[in-house]
Scaffold this motif. Sequence first.
Motif, PDB file in Angstrom:
ATOM      1  N   TRP A 111       8.793   6.226  -0.071  1.00 50.52           N
ATOM      2  CA  TRP A 111       8.053   5.432  -1.048  1.00 50.52           C
ATOM      3  C   TRP A 111       7.822   6.202  -2.349  1.00 50.52           C
ATOM      4  O   TRP A 111       7.767   5.609  -3.423  1.00 50.52           O
ATOM      5  N   ASN A 148       0.833  -1.210   0.000  1.00 47.42           N
ATOM      6  CA  ASN A 148       0.000   0.000   0.000  1.00 47.42           C
ATOM      7  C   ASN A 148       0.864   1.256   0.000  1.00 47.42           C
ATOM      8  O   ASN A 148       0.532   2.251  -0.647  1.00 47.42           O
ATOM      9  N   ASP A 149       1.974   1.201   0.759  1.00 46.60           N
ATOM     10  CA  ASP A 149       2.891   2.353   0.796  1.00 46.60           C
ATOM     11  C   ASP A 149       3.453   2.626  -0.600  1.00 46.60           C
ATOM     12  O   ASP A 149       3.549   3.778  -1.028  1.00 46.60           O
ATOM     13  N   GLY A 162       8.180   8.277   5.744  1.00 49.64           N
ATOM     14  CA  GLY A 162       7.769   7.135   4.918  1.00 49.64           C
ATOM     15  C   GLY A 162       7.244   7.572   3.552  1.00 49.64           C
ATOM     16  O   GLY A 162       7.540   6.944   2.532  1.00 49.64           O
ATOM     17  N   ASP A 163       6.441   8.662   3.535  1.00 50.97           N
ATOM     18  CA  ASP A 163       5.871   9.109   2.257  1.00 50.97           C
ATOM     19  C   ASP A 163       6.969   9.514   1.271  1.00 50.97           C
ATOM     20  O   ASP A 163       6.909   9.195   0.084  1.00 50.97           O
TER      21      ASP A 163
END
Lengths: 528, 172
Positions: free
Chosen positions: A357, A3-4, A353-354
């Motif tokens: 990815w 999903n990430d 994290g955003d």
Amino acid sequence: MFNDLLAGFGDALQPEYLLLALLGVVIGTLTGVLPGIGPVGAISMLLGLSPAVGPTGSLILFAGVYYGSMYGGSTTSILLNIPGEANSVVTAIDGYEMTKRGRAGAALTVAALGSFIAGTISILALAFATPVLGDLALKFGPPEYFALSVAGLLLLCILLTGPLWKSLAMVFLGLMLGAVGLDSLSAEARFTFDTIELSQGIGLVPLAMGLFGVAEVLSVAQQVRHGRVRRPKAPRLRDLLLTREEARRSAGPIGRGSVLGFVMGLIPGPATLTSTFVSYVLEKRLSRRKEEFGKGAIEGVAGPESANNSAAAAAFVPLISLGIPFTPVMALVLSALLLNGITPGPQFIDQHGDLFWTVIASMFVGNLMLLVLNLPMVGLFTRVLALPVQVLMPMILVFVLVGAYAANNTMWDVTVMVCAGLLGFVLTKYGFHMAPLLLAVVLGPTLENSLRVSLSIANGGFGTFVTRPISGAILAICAAVLVARLVWLLSRRVRRTAGNGDTGSATPTTATEPDSSTRVLSERSNQP
Amino acid sequence: MGRFEAAGRLKINGEVPVVLALFVFGVVYVVAARHYRAMPLTDPGPGLLPIVFGIGLAASCLLGLLRLRRPDLATRPQAQVDDISEDAEVALGWSGALRPLAIIVVLLAFPYVAPHAGYLATSWLVFVLSAQILRRGHILATLLTATGVVAASYLVFVQWLNLPLPTGLVGF
């Protein structure tokens, strides 16, 4: 994780990031095609723009330049026997032989396909390996960071061509320059001569631009020649198709090169360069057609080209998960992140994290762009070789002036860049590598702080570095590699002395003359 | 062979002062670093590592100087530019050593001129001068190329990326 990654694709496909990825791969390909500039030079020229494009944009742009230069470097290696940058030296051996046999198109295709497949595999591995190494890095203390910093610097010195003392001198010079400014532990000003500018330290952006950008222009200015440029004949589209036999022979080397490159990319040192040599030797050993190597074996193109692209992606793993760059390009990527207020390390994926990815997703997109752009437009890219120096070099000067000023909006940085350019020009002229110097400037603070904190914790005992398993193992590997290099040097000298004794007539100058491939590597290894 | 050996001697002669300068810089750095607290090892001060770094540079250079005394161990001169042109000629007019020096002077003038003349005019001037230093002649082509490149850089850096470049007295 899936999903990430999907969310990352959502961000990476925004027009702004797509444009930056396209810009990065085009600049990178041009950088690879043009001999001399290299990815370090190109990224250092763009570094000043980092605050303007933000952390995600910077990473996308720089990753594109890095990959693109790997692709572009192979083009001139194959078509002209002129490696655009160090990592393509090995490709020239069999790639140019294929061109002479009329199979330039096949060589370019296998280089591009190998780079694409290896790039994709290594990006997937990067996505999986970074969080794992990040968790492991949480167990790292100051002694481990000290050992990693030493390993990064020492292995780069050992694996570069040329005298070891010159590389070591550049490391120490870099560490000395990195020590200028406020000491981060005691806040005491060092070597600042009571000036505000120096109390901030010597900026990495103007230093890198000077050492690689300005120095390159000065070097070209000294050696400028005029005349018609030999332009390669670009293959037709139908010549780019591989025969079934060529495809079959390339599959294994591409797979092995991808794995080998990724593993080597995790190790300190100029992995994108060394992985090509190891891959070439490996393919030659495994091949049933050993006699074809050096005469146009497609495995000699497929393996090394896959290995260097895979190593390029792997180099992001230690930077993101440990916060320690092992190559000069990663040192520049680190400084781009720092300029945007982001410090990579074990917590990076949790905190950003955003960003992580999105960059991973944009690497996939950039890799695809390179494949689509490079094969049909190979003729267009090689036309850049015909650009006269009196146009190209002033353009570089305008860009570096803007970049140096824009990083902090101060003319002091422009002056630092010009001085660094002069220093880089003189030192490079006499065979000193700039890569260890730049890496030392970046790693210097980590090395110094981790050493001082480790000594404080251990009550002044150096034993802590060898008794802790991880730092002890890293330092033991460094020592083993150093001893191996010294033994090799000694044995070479003994052989040379014996050879001189046998022939009696061999002069010292001819005895030390390197073969052509070593010489090319030596000249170009300023941009590992 | 004679020419090659001559080139080798030339290289060694130029290399020694550079290595010597680095050696002296290392020694001076160590002397300067002694002004900062280094010891005790249980609480190392900001002077400890700079002393080590300076000694490291001086020692490396000393080793290099010893090796340079032996011609068989000295490094080869770097090759000239790549063989991009089989019918190439070495440019006349500016000698090899003067051109880099002239470019350095042009670049060093930028921080003094740009705040008054603005980014556009100064970078245009840098382009034209450096192009002429690299190769004299074709002045009209150089002027047009410089205008195009500087205009493009203005669009990218100022209009697109909003970089606050010096505007000077003329306002752009």
